[in-house]
Design an enzyme around this catalytic site. Structure first.
Site, PDB file in Angstrom:
ATOM      1  N   TYR A 137       9.328   0.035   6.776  1.00  0.00           N
ATOM      2  CA  TYR A 137       8.824   0.737   5.643  1.00  0.00           C
ATOM      3  C   TYR A 137       7.584   1.670   5.887  1.00  0.00           C
ATOM      4  O   TYR A 137       6.458   1.241   5.603  1.00  0.00           O
ATOM      5  CB  TYR A 137       8.486  -0.579   4.707  1.00  0.00           C
ATOM      6  N   HIS A 180      -0.992   1.641   2.984  1.00  0.00           N
ATOM      7  CA  HIS A 180      -1.773   2.669   3.574  1.00  0.00           C
ATOM      8  C   HIS A 180      -1.042   4.084   3.532  1.00  0.00           C
ATOM      9  O   HIS A 180       0.278   4.080   3.496  1.00  0.00           O
ATOM     10  CB  HIS A 180      -2.310   2.592   4.805  1.00  0.00           C
ATOM     11  N   HIS A 188      -0.222  -5.021   1.100  1.00  0.00           N
ATOM     12  CA  HIS A 188      -0.835  -3.878   0.829  1.00  0.00           C
ATOM     13  C   HIS A 188      -0.017  -2.598   1.356  1.00  0.00           C
ATOM     14  O   HIS A 188       0.819  -2.792   1.853  1.00  0.00           O
ATOM     15  CB  HIS A 188      -2.511  -3.871   1.433  1.00  0.00           C
TER      16      HIS A 188
END
Length: 176
Positions: A148, A62, A60
């Site tokens: 990342y 954000h 996922h």
């Protein structure tokens, strides 16, 4: 069918959580980080937005992004990012009958979480949440160790210190 209400605010700053369909044990986003970056770059060229903060985890991501004045269309941006990333991947995922009928890939969850940032305190809280997420998920012992993330850029420009959230913040109740 649920009634999804979105906060459409031209020029707004938003926090997003976007998930893969198969989350647990899936490292597709970090394994193919360059494809995701290419998809985001391509969309930003046609549909500009400013990235304030972004973190990509294995399953996922954000981010906190800001749309241009007079533009509230984050939905098109996410549709194109998801589509660009998915099209770059080989078709190996198992598809449900519904996804086959709709011509969809089995990469992303259909929905995403969106939150319109209300004020400076809200902005800071969501920026911190974005950057602490790899630590929260036990992927690193220090936020600076996660590659990342925009954390490194924000350290370079003096927003965060290099040792911010070095591990002592674990257990503060951050939830996904």
């Amino acid at each position: 069918m649920p009634d999804y209400r979105r906060a459409w605010h031209p020029g707004g700053t938003y926090f997003f959580t976007v998930n893969l369909l198969q989350r647990h044990g899936n490292d597709l986003l970090t394994r193919h980080i360059d494809l995701l970056r290419q998809a985001v770059r391509a969309v930003r060229k046609r549909h500009p937005f400013h990235i304030h903060g972004w973190v990509v985890l294995p399953d996922h991501l954000h981010c906190v992004i800001e749309l241009p004045p007079e533009d509230a269309d984050f939905a098109t941006r996410w549709r194109l990012i998801k589509m660009g990333f998915s099209k770059a991947l080989p078709r190996v995922e198992k598809l449900s009958a519904v996804r086959v009928r709709r011509g969809e890939r089995g990469i992303w969850q259909r929905r995403y979480w969106e939150h319109l940032i209300r004020d400076e305190a809200d902005y800071r809280a969501h920026m911190d949440y974005v950057h602490i997420n790899p630590l929260k998920h036990g992927l690193v012992k220090r936020v600076a160790d996660w590659p990342y993330s925009t954390f490194h850029h924000l350290v370079a420009v003096g927003i965060y210190s290099p040792d911010w959230a070095g591990g002592v913040e674990r257990g503060l109740g951050y939830d996904d």
